[in-house]
Design a protein around this motif. Sequence first.
Motif, short mmCIF file in Angstrom:
data_model
loop_
_atom_site.label_atom_id
_atom_site.label_comp_id
_atom_site.label_asym_id
_atom_site.label_seq_id
_atom_site.Cartn_x
_atom_site.Cartn_y
_atom_site.Cartn_z
N ILE A 168 0.84 -1.19 0.00
CA ILE A 168 0.00 0.00 0.00
C ILE A 168 0.88 1.24 0.00
O ILE A 168 0.68 2.18 -0.78
CB ILE A 168 -0.95 0.00 1.22
N GLN A 172 1.21 3.83 -3.09
CA GLN A 172 0.80 5.22 -2.88
C GLN A 172 1.94 6.20 -3.14
O GLN A 172 1.70 7.34 -3.54
CB GLN A 172 0.26 5.40 -1.46
N VAL A 179 -7.33 7.18 -3.67
CA VAL A 179 -8.11 6.01 -4.08
C VAL A 179 -9.59 6.35 -3.97
O VAL A 179 -10.04 6.88 -2.96
CB VAL A 179 -7.77 4.79 -3.19
N ASP A 181 -12.13 3.92 -5.41
CA ASP A 181 -12.89 2.68 -5.39
C ASP A 181 -12.10 1.59 -4.71
O ASP A 181 -10.89 1.48 -4.90
CB ASP A 181 -13.22 2.19 -6.82
N VAL A 182 -12.79 0.76 -3.92
CA VAL A 182 -12.16 -0.38 -3.25
C VAL A 182 -13.06 -1.61 -3.38
O VAL A 182 -14.27 -1.52 -3.15
CB VAL A 182 -11.93 -0.10 -1.75
N ALA A 195 -7.18 -7.10 -2.54
CA ALA A 195 -7.86 -5.82 -2.70
C ALA A 195 -7.63 -5.29 -4.11
O ALA A 195 -6.51 -5.36 -4.62
CB ALA A 195 -7.35 -4.81 -1.68
N ASN A 196 -8.68 -4.76 -4.71
CA ASN A 196 -8.58 -4.08 -5.99
C ASN A 196 -8.92 -2.61 -5.78
O ASN A 196 -9.95 -2.29 -5.17
CB ASN A 196 -9.52 -4.70 -7.02
N LEU A 197 -8.05 -1.74 -6.25
CA LEU A 197 -8.20 -0.31 -6.02
C LEU A 197 -8.28 0.44 -7.35
O LEU A 197 -7.68 0.03 -8.34
CB LEU A 197 -6.99 0.24 -5.24
N THR A 204 -5.20 1.57 -11.79
CA THR A 204 -5.75 0.50 -10.96
C THR A 204 -4.62 -0.25 -10.27
O THR A 204 -3.48 -0.26 -10.75
CB THR A 204 -6.58 -0.50 -11.80
N LEU A 304 -5.82 3.85 4.19
CA LEU A 304 -6.24 2.98 3.10
C LEU A 304 -6.33 1.52 3.58
O LEU A 304 -7.25 0.79 3.20
CB LEU A 304 -5.27 3.10 1.93
N ILE A 308 -9.60 -0.88 3.35
CA ILE A 308 -9.59 -2.22 2.74
C ILE A 308 -10.12 -3.24 3.74
O ILE A 308 -10.94 -4.11 3.41
CB ILE A 308 -8.17 -2.58 2.28
#
Length: 332
Positions: A168, A172, A179, A181-182, A195-197, A204, A304, A308
């Motif tokens: 992460i 970042q 971010v 969308d999670v 996790a998809n970000l 992405t 973040l 998540i």
Amino acid sequence: MRLDVGVIGVGSMGKNHTRVYNELRSANLVGVADTDTERAELVASEFEVGAYSVDELLARVDAVSVVVPTEYHYPVVEQCIDAGVHVLVEKPFVASIERGQKLLDHATENDVTIQVGHIERFNPAVTELSRILDGAPLIALESRRLGPLPSDARNLDNVILDLMIHDIDVIQSLVPDPVVDVFAVEAVNGQHATANLVFANGTTASLTASRVTQQKVRELTVTTEDRYIELDYTKQSIAIHRQSRPEYQEVDGNLSYHHAGITERPLVQTGEPLKLELESFIETVVDGDTPRVTGEDGLRAVGLANAISQYSNRSGSVRSTQEPVFQPTEVS
């Protein structure tokens, strides 16, 4: 100038901090502290330094590493700030965003440096990757941090705060946008998480962390418009894949199509990330500079990671509002 330093918390990682400080020419290792006094005395004896209470140690040093369980980061770091002692606190910075912001404000008021121990930022391969990318637009990133549970593990955070948070922070640092969308899921009682970000700029990222994988994997891949980059954290290596331009070649009167791939392997000056991290911390304190990994960086990573965790606990809920999932400026 040799800086007087100490270590608070001398479990497995804390002992490594002690070892490295003892090796650095820029550091004068004064002593260690731990609530397990027998452990503190054992480590102190090995490195021929003193074993003290936290108050006694803080009265003797200019800077410390805080390597205690996350739940104790806030009170111990606060104690260091009150004593005017600069702090490198292991990741994750804190468990509570609000308390983390209070520590940052308190440190600013007392002119105390806080650096957060996101060690992979000092991995020579990550340093080289940042140089190679040089701010280039990124399409996608994928990280895998997998392996079995360490035999000497103790007081571990959940797999997101313990393992995934490394990636992460690195991601970042490469993608400064927030971010928005999670999507996240956990399995095996939280020992495996994915996790998809989606970042505000459209980049992405997919991150997987696991303590139940029987092969140790530490990898990051980056996709740009003209490159696919593979980074191995453990080997401290990078491979850059490109496609050459397609062309037709005539050989003995026959026309053939040629489109070969090219792989570059840039030289990475390898080194021990912890040693590079502590050297940087000492230089930062002596020169009065901003740390490479600031308290704000640490707070961003925790924010973040918590987001998540929140959505993975909802069995893969999607958080998609096109608003930032977390920004430190949201905290007053």
